[in-house]
Enzyme design. Sequence first.
Site, short mmCIF file in Angstrom:
data_model
loop_
_atom_site.label_atom_id
_atom_site.label_comp_id
_atom_site.label_asym_id
_atom_site.label_seq_id
_atom_site.Cartn_x
_atom_site.Cartn_y
_atom_site.Cartn_z
N ASP A 1 0.84 -1.20 0.02
CA ASP A 1 0.02 0.02 0.20
C ASP A 1 0.85 1.31 -0.03
O ASP A 1 0.22 2.50 0.06
CB ASP A 1 -0.88 -0.04 1.24
CG ASP A 1 -2.23 -0.81 0.86
OD1 ASP A 1 -2.43 -1.14 -0.26
OD2 ASP A 1 -2.88 -1.13 1.99
N ARG B 1 0.02 -1.81 7.71
CA ARG B 1 0.75 -0.51 7.01
C ARG B 1 1.67 0.27 8.07
O ARG B 1 2.11 1.34 7.75
CB ARG B 1 -0.24 0.41 6.66
CG ARG B 1 -1.42 -0.11 5.48
CD ARG B 1 -2.12 0.99 4.83
NE ARG B 1 -1.04 1.92 4.08
CZ ARG B 1 -1.64 2.82 3.27
NH1 ARG B 1 -2.90 3.46 3.34
NH2 ARG B 1 -0.81 3.80 2.49
N ARG C 1 -10.37 5.82 10.23
CA ARG C 1 -9.06 5.80 10.40
C ARG C 1 -8.70 6.76 11.32
O ARG C 1 -8.00 6.40 12.47
CB ARG C 1 -8.15 5.88 9.09
CG ARG C 1 -8.81 4.89 8.00
CD ARG C 1 -8.11 3.45 8.16
NE ARG C 1 -8.50 2.35 7.30
CZ ARG C 1 -8.00 2.18 6.10
NH1 ARG C 1 -6.77 2.76 5.96
NH2 ARG C 1 -8.28 1.19 5.41
N HIS D 1 -11.58 7.34 4.10
CA HIS D 1 -10.61 8.47 4.23
C HIS D 1 -11.41 9.66 3.86
O HIS D 1 -12.01 9.53 2.81
CB HIS D 1 -9.29 8.26 3.25
CG HIS D 1 -8.26 7.45 4.04
ND1 HIS D 1 -7.56 6.76 3.27
CD2 HIS D 1 -8.10 7.42 5.44
CE1 HIS D 1 -6.34 6.08 3.96
NE2 HIS D 1 -6.90 6.22 5.31
N CYS E 1 -4.82 9.31 -3.93
CA CYS E 1 -4.12 8.64 -2.80
C CYS E 1 -2.82 8.28 -3.22
O CYS E 1 -1.66 8.21 -2.39
CB CYS E 1 -4.55 7.27 -2.65
SG CYS E 1 -6.36 7.34 -2.14
C1 LIG Z 1 -8.23 7.50 -1.05
N1 LIG Z 1 -7.61 6.82 0.09
C2 LIG Z 1 -8.44 5.72 0.53
C3 LIG Z 1 -6.42 6.98 0.34
N2 LIG Z 1 -6.05 8.12 0.73
N3 LIG Z 1 -5.67 5.81 0.44
C4 LIG Z 1 -5.80 4.71 0.04
C5 LIG Z 1 -5.37 3.54 0.87
C6 LIG Z 1 -5.70 2.30 0.41
C7 LIG Z 1 -5.04 1.08 1.61
N4 LIG Z 1 -5.37 -0.12 0.83
C8 LIG Z 1 -5.79 1.14 2.82
O1 LIG Z 1 -6.81 0.68 3.18
O2 LIG Z 1 -5.24 1.91 3.67
#
Ligand SMILES: CN(C)C(=N)NCCC[C@H](N)C(=O)O
Length: 277
Positions: free
Chosen positions: A76, A101, A147, A176, A270
């Site tokens: 990621d 992560r 998150r 997010h 992202c």
């Molecule tokens: C737009 N988005 C959600 C972001 N800013 N980041 C993507 C993160 C994806 C990662 N698999 C996770 O779930 O953290």
Amino acid sequence: MTPSVQPASPRTARPRRYLMCRPVHFEVSYSINPWMDPGKPVDTDLAVLQWERLRSLYLAHGHTVELIDPLPGLPDMVYAANGATVVDGRVLGARFRNAERAAEGPAYLRWFREHGYADTRYPDHVNEGEGDFLTTASRILAGRGFRSAPDAHREAERFFGRPVLGLELVDPRFYHLDTALAVLDGDEIMYNPEAFSADSLALLRRHYPDALLATPEDAAVFGLNAVSDGRNVYLPEPAQTLAAALHARGFTPHPVDLSELLKGGGSVKCCTLELRP
Ligand SMILES: CN(C)C(=N)NCCC[C@H](N)C(=O)O
């Protein structure tokens, strides 16, 4: 017949500096959001190709793109927006909610320390960088609910010395803030009203009465996961109604196909961390 003359766009692009991470180790080997299905095949070479096109688009518009080395075992890491938040040259590192992560936070912070950023902080509270902190001209908009922790909002307010407006996300698909809202220029934003709690929606309506509202269809294809330089808006290709609405407001939309990276639950924004001087 009088030739039709296109009015000049009232919008001005400002050259930006972005940090990106090439997805050479990208895969979906775990699931921490509803978009991720480890049973679904991922074409890593195609992900790299799509990512390269996004990078080339930024370069073609005069932006600078810095690169951080991708680390094996951190698939990621391509979602660079989550790696930190940079405002006025100050770097608030990320502290990830999910163990998968966790190592990304220190890895991104190391990049900043090795690249001349003197004012850096490893955070006390969970925050996922620009995934949940979006900077406008007058404040930082901060997501919570899935998150980043509410205490992280206070930490960001103290660290950057800018007012933070907390917004509660309620739909797990939009986990997010940058999946549900994008900053277009100054204090102009676009967002998906259905992604927020009633109280947060009331705040958005009060502070941003002229915001562009995305349709549920455009939101569902991650249309709000967009990057704007003040004139050009880089956004996921399927969000066509949103692209037309942006055009009507004087922006130039640039549809980008990042279908492979969507399998990890991310798209244009992202993959793009803005380094604000
Ligand atoms: C737009 N988005 C959600 C972001 N800013 N980041 C993507 C993160 C994806 C990662 N698999 C996770 O779930 O953290």
